[in-house]
Write an enzyme that holds these catalytic residues in place. Structure first.
Site, PDB file in Angstrom:
ATOM      1  N   ASP A  26       0.857  -1.181   0.000  1.00 26.81           N
ATOM      2  CA  ASP A  26       0.000   0.000   0.000  1.00 26.81           C
ATOM      3  C   ASP A  26       0.891   1.227   0.000  1.00 26.81           C
ATOM      4  O   ASP A  26       1.060   1.910   1.018  1.00 26.81           O
ATOM      5  CB  ASP A  26      -0.942  -0.017   1.192  1.00 26.81           C
ATOM      6  N   HIS A  60      -8.247   0.637   6.935  1.00 26.33           N
ATOM      7  CA  HIS A  60      -8.504   2.000   6.452  1.00 26.33           C
ATOM      8  C   HIS A  60      -9.830   2.516   7.006  1.00 26.33           C
ATOM      9  O   HIS A  60     -10.758   1.760   7.216  1.00 26.33           O
ATOM     10  CB  HIS A  60      -8.512   2.016   4.916  1.00 26.33           C
ATOM     11  N   HIS A 120       2.836   6.867   5.594  1.00 31.78           N
ATOM     12  CA  HIS A 120       3.676   6.015   6.437  1.00 31.78           C
ATOM     13  C   HIS A 120       4.150   4.729   5.768  1.00 31.78           C
ATOM     14  O   HIS A 120       4.654   3.838   6.438  1.00 31.78           O
ATOM     15  CB  HIS A 120       2.992   5.736   7.793  1.00 31.78           C
ATOM     16  N   MET A 128      -9.831   1.249  15.818  1.00 33.36           N
ATOM     17  CA  MET A 128     -11.193   1.693  15.569  1.00 33.36           C
ATOM     18  C   MET A 128     -11.928   2.018  16.877  1.00 33.36           C
ATOM     19  O   MET A 128     -11.994   1.206  17.782  1.00 33.36           O
ATOM     20  CB  MET A 128     -11.937   0.573  14.850  1.00 33.36           C
ATOM     21  N   SER A 165      -7.023   8.586  18.812  1.00 30.91           N
ATOM     22  CA  SER A 165      -5.920   8.870  17.915  1.00 30.91           C
ATOM     23  C   SER A 165      -5.110  10.002  18.514  1.00 30.91           C
ATOM     24  O   SER A 165      -5.582  10.721  19.403  1.00 30.91           O
ATOM     25  CB  SER A 165      -6.445   9.278  16.540  1.00 30.91           C
ATOM     26  N   HIS A 204       3.267   4.866  13.679  1.00 34.51           N
ATOM     27  CA  HIS A 204       2.182   5.264  12.753  1.00 34.51           C
ATOM     28  C   HIS A 204       0.803   4.900  13.264  1.00 34.51           C
ATOM     29  O   HIS A 204      -0.189   5.337  12.714  1.00 34.51           O
ATOM     30  CB  HIS A 204       2.416   4.672  11.364  1.00 34.51           C
TER      31      HIS A 204
END
Lengths: 587, 476
Positions: free
Chosen positions: B95, B203, B324, B376, B380, B399
């Protein structure tokens, strides 16, 4: 005839219940073919398609049948409900009636939901087998009789009413001129022929009285039966009667001999008739005739103008049954075959490509539908979505076509001894598919055992996928299933869409990497998931087919999307007789 | 991990001394509990990376490191092209340029709370998430090449977002040196219908509230105030990047085998930076980076659209956008000299300290925003790069939380529906096309992000600025 829905074997309904329980209602492809020719036979003639299409077109259960089935308590509601609404909505491809065909060549293909395609097996075989059997026999009789009159006398010895009637039809197709069976005249418009019975002569005081009485009642195309007492004396009587009737304006058309040494009697009777100027009166022979006897009579120059053939025709006495079958060739888009000893079948949807040389059949290629092979393809669409393609041809037209077919038979095949083999060659593509199916079967056979399987193994960030199987191919198929399982439960993925793959890699590890990435690419680009894989590995090259469907976010609830296969934990090896293919997939 | 193999060197750092084929030491950041909890494979992978040609400094693992493929996730390694240094497709990952973008909204939590369900629905609808979803946009081949050249700058030119967004994106929204020609046709095909989509796996898009501020000055420079609402997007280069990774990983493995390069792990396959293959990969990787930057820029534009419609008072401004999964050319000190190095960050965020000339003007005094996604529905963090980071890790930080449990194990332990219900009780709305996906991303399958950022701060990689808690989460 009854509706026919219960004209089936119990096991069809038992399987139906299981199929319905498993949701196995995808399209199945069955083909009807003959495995091998009976002894002394060189070819067969296809017949019965018309009745087969009739059966399929009108397939439905009647309330009484349904009610009776319910009372047997053998079947659950799923079967009864399914039967209640059942109609044949499938497709049928077939060879035209009257086509000459050979072993392994399908003459009919049914494509319908599995439970239905299976249910109709019994009756489809019942219909096609019988008429094909009789038409094939009749064709031999026709070849033996040359252009002499041939009449079906067989109803009385036929194995049942249906058989008597359909034998008249099948024999007419294959070249008989008519039948004695009145019902066949009504049902199929087949020309009727008949003379008189010995009982008629016996009932009268004398043969002369009987002949005159009959002639006056039925003056048209008068044929007199000579062999009730003494054939040659009866011939003299016939000469006298003919003279008397001539004065009344009634012409003697022919005589019939039904017993004794038909050849000798025919010679004697011919001499008597000719001696009295009755050169135009025909001699018609019957009684225990078959193609071999007719050939023998004609080889002995017996002056016989026509033959009535009964028992040997309607019972196909030299070969009373064909080794025929109606077998599954494909289910849910995946080719299938049977590999039983002596009963192996060719997989897939097949076509027969016939090549001719100087107006005669030269060779047949047994290939796959759509395969670009030279020759004329013999199977054509007969039914689509349960409806006939075009009107059924008139029986006369079928008969003309069959005559043309027999005219194209290579000369050695027209003999009666069965020593000649017509070349039917499976195409390379068909052989390849068969080998592919064999490999898949070898892999799948182990699904029942815990050997062929997939699993996930733990990796911190991503997912390890592993396929295990008895062959490298099976392991590669399983690891691809494990890949699907990263996204969703493969059991919930359909198989209506097919995709083909090919890739290569130096060595099994690289091949696994390329294979998984090819599948990931296809999944990503076409938003698809796959539930079945068929892998063939040939050295460094892999070809595969996969069956799946478009991602349905609601139904599949796709979890993580695979981004690529990695070399982490990547390994392809065999241990203890099992192949293992695995790696970590980045998600 | 077995700590007896490591030397504790203070400041939440552990040394894996050079041995065997290792060319440099390995250094793992994190407190005792975090490092002890890491899989043995992390140490193995750190050592393997240390064995690659041309590596300088040390082979690093961030506090959120976990078992990756080739490189550990949370791995940082710099290579000197003049010393035979290599570039590794596996070291960047599939990714390419996966990253995080945080946007300020100028709204407070109560203002947004009133329309929480509606906002969640609109975001879920407008920003396709999950496998099998197609974006609303389609681009010609020509457009795609322009995207690969231009990145977020291209997107702004096409009306996705504003020119003032660009300075607030790493590399001003465009990776120089991109070579779309070195991106395969397959990779380009795989991008069809992918622009403007979030993807799946870890994501997400979250609407978050600033719950706590740790450094008032930096927070003020970044525009963060307690009680205000921000939107954070975590996604990457989508199908194109994945295929570029796949293509070049395969090619590098073949190259390594052909050139007799002995690798401890094939996944580490690489090519010399100064080689034809290395050059091609760099060009393709930068093209994929631009693809990711354009994608986040487009998603940011969609987010703005949704907010403009539901909240006329909103003023959605980009805070920062940083990747990242990258390999970037940076100048760092090596053995007393400054050298141009190719720094691989695989699941590690660049964290430039104050006064770095590449930082946007307003952030220069405080350092680069380092955006850390938690698991989730947890929390953060926004950190700021600090000066010590350059010496410690070539200016790199963690990250995210980092997984502590495999998806496989997570699936056995939780059901998606239960998690959604539990989060709902805490006022967090989850929207996802897949309950199984939610279960695989269960918060408890991740490390405690708090412990990770604390360790990063103690290790001098970056310092804490603010803590964010989500109240809407769109999961791919």
């Amino acid at each position: 005839m009854p509706s026919g829905l219960l004209s089936t074997d119990l096991y069809q309904l038992s399987m139906m219940q299981a199929y319905l329980r498993e949701g196995m209602t995808d399209t199945a492809v069955f083909e009807f073919f003959v495995r091998k020719l009976p002894k002394a036979r060189n070819f067969l003639v296809a017949a019965g398609l018309e009745q087969c299409l009739n059966y399929l077109e009108t397939l439905a259960v009647v309330p009484a049948e349904l009610e009776w089935l319910r009372t047997t308590k053998r079947f659950d509601d799923s079967v009864l409900d399914y039967l209640a609404g059942l109609r044949f909505t499938g497709d049928v491809d077939a060879m035209a009636e009257g086509t000459v065909f050979f072993p392994d060549e399908p003459i009919l293909r049914v494509m319908a939901p599995l439970p239905v395609a299976q249910l109709v097996e019994t009756r489809v075989i019942n219909i096609l087998h019988f008429q094909t059997l009789i038409a094939s026999k009749a064709a031999r009789i026709r070849l033996a009789a040359g252009d002499r009159l041939l009449v079906d006398f067989g109803y009385r010895r036929a194995h049942g009413a249906d058989a008597g009637l359909l034998a008249a039809r099948a024999s007419f197709i294959a070249g008989f001129d008519g039948t004695a069976t009145v019902a066949a005249g009504m049902a199929f418009g087949i020309p009727l022929y008949g003379t008189m019975a010995h009982s008629f002569i016996q009932a009268h005081g004398s043969e002369e009285e009987a002949f005159l009485s009959f002639a006056r009642a039925r003056p048209d195309r008068l044929v007199l039966l000579l062999d009730t007492y003494d054939t040659e004396r009866a011939a003299m009587t016939a000469v006298d009667v003919a003279r008397m009737l001539a004065a009344e304006g009634i012409a003697l058309h022919g005589i019939r001999i039904d017993s004794g040494d038909l050849g000798a009697h025919a010679h004697a009777v011919r001499a008597i008739l000719d001696a009295h100027g009755l050169n135009g009166v025909t001699i018609f022979a019957s009684g225990g005739l078959d193609e071999t006897e007719i050939a023998r009579l004609l080889a002995g120059k017996a002056p016989i103008d026509g033959f009535g053939v009964g028992t040997s025709l309607t019972t196909s006495s030299d070969a009373p049954a064909l080794d025929c079958a109606y077998k599954l060739q494909e289910y849910a888009g995946v080719a299938r075959r049977k590999t039983s000893e002596g009963k192996a079948t060719w997989p897939g949807r097949k076509q027969v490509f016939r090549r001719c040389d100087r107006g005669l059949f030269a060779t047949d290629d047994l290939g796959l539908v759509g395969e670009p092979l030279p020759g004329h393809p013999l199977l054509e669409p007969a039914m689509q979505a349960g409806r006939r393609v075009g009107a059924s041809p008139p029986l006369e037209a079928i008969r003309d076509y069959a005559r043309g077919q027999l005219a194209q038979l290579p000369v050695p095949l027209r003999g009666l001894d069965g020593s000649v083999h017509y070349p039917v060659q499976p195409s390379p593509e068909l052989r390849r598919l068969a080998a592919e199916v064999d490999r898949r079967i070898a892999g799948a056979a182990v699904v029942m055992r815990p050997a062929a399987r997939w699993e996930h193994f733990s990796h911190d960030a991503d997912v390890g996928i592993r396929g295990v199987g008895p062959t490298l191919e099976a392991a590669l198929e399983q690891v691809a299933l494990a890949l699907t399982a990263v996204v969703t439960d493969p059991a919930g993925v359909g198989h209506s869409q097919e995709a083909a793959f090919s890739c290569s890699g130096a060595g099994p590890d690289q091949l696994l990497y390329e294979w998984l990435n090819a599948v990931i690419f296809e999944m990503a680009v076409n938003r698809r998931l796959f539930s079945r894989f068929a892998v063939v590995v040939d050295g460094n090259r892999l070809t595969a087919r996969a069956w799946g469907e478009a991602v349905d976010p609601v139904r599949h609830e796709p979890a993580a999307e695979p981004k690529g296969a990695t070399y982490t934990e990547l390994s392809v090896h065999s241990e203890a007789g099992q192949w293992i293919a695995q790696c970590v997939v980045d998600v | 991990m077995d700590l007896s193999r490591l030397q504790e060197i203070g400041g939440s750092a552990w040394r894996l001394p050079r041995q065997g084929r290792m060319r440099v030491d390995g250094i793992i950041y994190g407190d005792r509990a975090l490092v002890a909890a890491m899989d043995e494979k992390v140490g193995e992978q750190v050592a393997n990376v240390a064995a690659l040609p041309g590596i300088v400094g040390a082979s690093y693992a961030m506090p959120d490191a976990h078992w990756g493929y080739g490189f550990p996730i949370g791995g940082v390694a710099a290579f000197d092209p003049e010393a035979g240094g290599v570039i590794s497709a596996g070291g960047v990952g599939f990714d390419i340029s996966c990253g995080v973008r945080t946007m300020l909204t100028g709204l407070t939590r109560p203002e947004v709370q009133a329309r929480q369900a509606e906002l969640a629905e609109r975001l879920f609808r407008d920003i396709p998430a999950g496998m099998g979803q197609r974006g609303r946009l389609s681009f010609s081949e020509h457009d795609l090449d322009a995207i690969l050249e231009g990145g977020a700058a291209w997107a702004v030119g096409r009306g996705f977002g504003l020119p003032e967004d660009l300075p607030l994106i790493e590399e001003q929204g465009r990776a120089a040196g991109a070579a779309p020609d070195h991106v395969s046709a397959k990779a380009k095909t795989r991008q069809r219908g992918e622009m403007g989509t979030l993807g799946s796996g870890n994501h997400y898009l979250e609407v978050q509230e600033v719950a706590e501020v740790f450094a008032a000055g930096a927070a003020s420079a970044y525009g963060l105030a307690v009680g205000e609402v921000v939107v954070t997007v975590h996604c990457g280069s989508r199908g194109l990047g994945h295929q570029v990774g796949t293509d070049y990983l395969g090619e590098m493995v073949a190259w390594a085998e052909a050139h007799g390069l002995e690798l401890p792990d094939r996944e580490l396959a690489c090519a010399p930076i100064r080689s034809e293959l290395g050059g091609r990969y760099l060009g393709a990787m930068r093209a994929a980076t631009n693809c990711a930057l354009a994608n986040r820029q487009i998603i940011g534009h969609f987010v703005r659209g949704v907010f403009a419609e539901l909240f006329p008072a909103a003023h959605v401004v980009l805070l920062y956008d940083v990747s990242h999964n990258t390999c970037k050319v940076e100048e760092h000190p090596v053995e007393g000299r400054r050298a141009q190095l190719f720094v691989h960050r695989k699941g590690a965020t660049r964290a430039l300290g104050p006064w770095d000339p590449s930082l946007p003007e307003p952030y220069r005094p405080v350092g680069q925003p380092v955006l850390i996604g938690g698991s989730m529905g947890t929390e953060s963090y926004i950190l700021a790069g600090c000066a010590s980071g350059e010496q410690r890790s070539f200016s790199s930080a963690c990250h995210g939380a980092g997984r502590s449990m495999s998806r496989h194990a997570a699936l056995r332990q939780w059901r998606g529906r239960t998690i959604v219900d539990a989060l709902a009780e805490r006022g967090i709305v989850i929207r996802s096309p897949s309950m199984r996906g939610v279960a695989e991303e269960a918060p408890a399958a991740y490390k405690d992000v708090r412990a990770v950022v604390d360790a990063a701060e103690r290790a001098g990689l970056a310092r804490k600025v603010a803590r964010l808690v989500p109240f809407i989460c769109i999961k791919g």
